[in-house]
Design a protein around this motif. Structure first.
Motif, PDB file in Angstrom:
ATOM      1  N   PRO A  20       0.834  -1.137  -0.147  1.00  0.00           N
ATOM      2  CA  PRO A  20       0.008   0.012  -0.116  1.00  0.00           C
ATOM      3  C   PRO A  20       0.941   1.163  -0.007  1.00  0.00           C
ATOM      4  N   ALA A  21       0.168   2.299  -0.479  1.00  0.00           N
ATOM      5  CA  ALA A  21       1.168   3.716  -0.404  1.00  0.00           C
ATOM      6  C   ALA A  21       1.407   4.215   0.981  1.00  0.00           C
ATOM      7  N   ALA A  22       2.280   4.905   1.493  1.00  0.00           N
ATOM      8  CA  ALA A  22       2.818   5.451   2.636  1.00  0.00           C
ATOM      9  C   ALA A  22       1.795   6.515   2.736  1.00  0.00           C
ATOM     10  N   ASP A  23       1.474   6.786   4.136  1.00  0.00           N
ATOM     11  CA  ASP A  23       0.626   7.882   4.665  1.00  0.00           C
ATOM     12  C   ASP A  23       1.588   9.198   4.425  1.00  0.00           C
ATOM     13  N   GLN A  24       0.573  10.366   4.185  1.00  0.00           N
ATOM     14  CA  GLN A  24       1.299  11.575   4.153  1.00  0.00           C
ATOM     15  C   GLN A  24       1.668  12.017   5.275  1.00  0.00           C
ATOM     16  N   ALA A  25       3.019  12.760   5.620  1.00  0.00           N
ATOM     17  CA  ALA A  25       3.307  13.198   6.904  1.00  0.00           C
ATOM     18  C   ALA A  25       2.572  14.591   6.882  1.00  0.00           C
ATOM     19  N   PRO A  26       2.057  15.129   8.037  1.00  0.00           N
ATOM     20  CA  PRO A  26       1.699  16.548   8.307  1.00  0.00           C
ATOM     21  C   PRO A  26       2.625  17.650   7.865  1.00  0.00           C
ATOM     22  N   PRO A  27       2.293  18.636   7.454  1.00  0.00           N
ATOM     23  CA  PRO A  27       3.123  19.547   6.999  1.00  0.00           C
ATOM     24  C   PRO A  27       4.070  20.180   8.398  1.00  0.00           C
ATOM     25  N   ARG A  28       5.140  20.573   8.015  1.00  0.00           N
ATOM     26  CA  ARG A  28       6.110  21.070   9.034  1.00  0.00           C
ATOM     27  C   ARG A  28       6.158  22.600   9.057  1.00  0.00           C
ATOM     28  N   THR A  29       6.344  23.099  10.608  1.00  0.00           N
ATOM     29  CA  THR A  29       6.422  24.650  10.490  1.00  0.00           C
ATOM     30  C   THR A  29       7.806  24.983   9.910  1.00  0.00           C
ATOM     31  N   THR A  30       7.977  26.267   9.449  1.00  0.00           N
ATOM     32  CA  THR A  30       9.098  26.747   8.938  1.00  0.00           C
ATOM     33  C   THR A  30      10.260  27.038   9.928  1.00  0.00           C
ATOM     34  N   VAL A  31      11.403  26.672   9.658  1.00  0.00           N
ATOM     35  CA  VAL A  31      12.576  27.126  10.387  1.00  0.00           C
ATOM     36  C   VAL A  31      12.696  28.629  10.779  1.00  0.00           C
ATOM     37  N   GLY A  32      12.652  28.960  11.955  1.00  0.00           N
ATOM     38  CA  GLY A  32      12.640  30.236  12.414  1.00  0.00           C
ATOM     39  C   GLY A  32      11.769  31.044  12.554  1.00  0.00           C
ATOM     40  N   GLU A  33      10.589  30.502  12.326  1.00  0.00           N
ATOM     41  CA  GLU A  33       9.064  30.867  12.241  1.00  0.00           C
ATOM     42  C   GLU A  33       8.693  31.190  14.087  1.00  0.00           C
ATOM     43  N   PRO A  34       8.296  32.044  14.539  1.00  0.00           N
ATOM     44  CA  PRO A  34       8.207  32.350  15.852  1.00  0.00           C
ATOM     45  C   PRO A  34       6.953  31.636  16.563  1.00  0.00           C
ATOM     46  N   LYS A  35       6.954  30.854  17.534  1.00  0.00           N
ATOM     47  CA  LYS A  35       6.004  30.361  18.212  1.00  0.00           C
ATOM     48  C   LYS A  35       5.399  31.049  19.266  1.00  0.00           C
ATOM     49  N   GLY A  36       4.297  30.564  19.550  1.00  0.00           N
ATOM     50  CA  GLY A  36       3.712  30.909  20.736  1.00  0.00           C
ATOM     51  C   GLY A  36       3.830  32.513  21.227  1.00  0.00           C
ATOM     52  N   ALA A  37       4.580  32.536  22.549  1.00  0.00           N
ATOM     53  CA  ALA A  37       4.684  33.945  23.078  1.00  0.00           C
ATOM     54  C   ALA A  37       5.714  34.821  22.342  1.00  0.00           C
ATOM     55  N   ALA A  38       6.583  34.183  21.473  1.00  0.00           N
ATOM     56  CA  ALA A  38       7.771  34.961  20.842  1.00  0.00           C
ATOM     57  C   ALA A  38       6.784  35.682  19.624  1.00  0.00           C
ATOM     58  N   ARG A  39       5.767  35.073  19.136  1.00  0.00           N
ATOM     59  CA  ARG A  39       5.145  35.754  17.991  1.00  0.00           C
ATOM     60  C   ARG A  39       4.322  36.913  18.545  1.00  0.00           C
ATOM     61  N   LYS A  40       4.207  36.943  19.805  1.00  0.00           N
ATOM     62  CA  LYS A  40       3.336  38.288  20.274  1.00  0.00           C
ATOM     63  C   LYS A  40       4.304  39.420  20.825  1.00  0.00           C
ATOM     64  N   GLY A  41       5.662  39.048  20.679  1.00  0.00           N
ATOM     65  CA  GLY A  41       6.402  40.019  20.930  1.00  0.00           C
ATOM     66  C   GLY A  41       7.100  40.207  22.626  1.00  0.00           C
ATOM     67  N   VAL A  42       6.911  38.926  23.072  1.00  0.00           N
ATOM     68  CA  VAL A  42       7.463  38.749  24.503  1.00  0.00           C
ATOM     69  C   VAL A  42       8.891  38.479  24.576  1.00  0.00           C
ATOM     70  N   PRO A  43       9.615  39.140  25.362  1.00  0.00           N
ATOM     71  CA  PRO A  43      11.087  39.208  25.176  1.00  0.00           C
ATOM     72  C   PRO A  43      11.378  37.616  25.617  1.00  0.00           C
ATOM     73  N   SER A  44      12.483  36.934  25.077  1.00  0.00           N
ATOM     74  CA  SER A  44      13.008  35.592  25.298  1.00  0.00           C
ATOM     75  C   SER A  44      13.634  35.594  26.771  1.00  0.00           C
ATOM     76  N   ALA A  45      13.619  34.326  27.333  1.00  0.00           N
ATOM     77  CA  ALA A  45      14.196  34.145  28.345  1.00  0.00           C
ATOM     78  C   ALA A  45      15.612  34.177  28.554  1.00  0.00           C
ATOM     79  N   LEU A  46      16.095  33.782  27.176  1.00  0.00           N
ATOM     80  CA  LEU A  46      17.530  33.474  26.983  1.00  0.00           C
ATOM     81  C   LEU A  46      18.357  35.075  26.578  1.00  0.00           C
ATOM     82  N   ARG A  47      18.834  35.439  27.311  1.00  0.00           N
ATOM     83  CA  ARG A  47      19.545  36.677  26.924  1.00  0.00           C
ATOM     84  C   ARG A  47      20.861  36.587  27.018  1.00  0.00           C
ATOM     85  N   PRO A  48      21.776  37.445  26.331  1.00  0.00           N
ATOM     86  CA  PRO A  48      23.144  37.490  26.579  1.00  0.00           C
ATOM     87  C   PRO A  48      23.880  37.662  27.832  1.00  0.00           C
TER      88      PRO A  48
END
Length: 119
Positions: free
Chosen positions: A20-48
């Motif tokens: 039988p034919a293989a099942d199709q994988a779900p689409p992946r998110t683009t690398v570097g695309e902000p997720k969650g709170a980062a998309r809303k402009g919340v500063p990251s916990a990792l700072r220099p």
């Protein structure tokens, strides 16, 4: 003569000739695309690091301990150059403290001989 009746069988599906034919994988998110709170402009916990290193690190340690008042104190003096001394008792611990302080001026790691001659 009567023909014997056949027992009822479950339906048998035909055997496929190809896998039988293989099942199709779900689409992946683009690398570097902000997720969650980062998309809303919340500063990251990792700072220099606010305290960048200045290439200094400890090379000698003096550890003194006395479990309780009135008991024998012990001390250990160690250096990365190979200096390793131990003392037990009040007088020997005092002498080791002085020897540790004197070692700072004679340690080959703290006072390289080559650098002074080259300068």
């Amino acid at each position: 003569m009567n023909t014997p009746s056949r027992p009822r069988l479950k339906s048998i599906a035909p055997t496929p000739d190809q896998p039988p034919a293989a099942d199709q994988a779900p689409p992946r998110t683009t690398v570097g695309e902000p997720k969650g709170a980062a998309r809303k402009g919340v500063p990251s916990a990792l700072r220099p690091d606010p305290h960048p290193g200045d290439d200094r690190y400890p090379i000698a340690w003096l550890a003194i301990s006395s479990p309780r008042y009135g008991h024998m104190p012990t001390a250990t003096s160690r250096c990365e150059c190979g200096w390793d001394q131990r003392a037990i008792g009040h007088a020997q611990v005092r002498a080791l403290i002085e020897a540790h302080a004197a070692h700072r001026t004679t340690c080959p790691l703290r006072n390289p001989r080559e650098g002074r001659a080259a300068a």
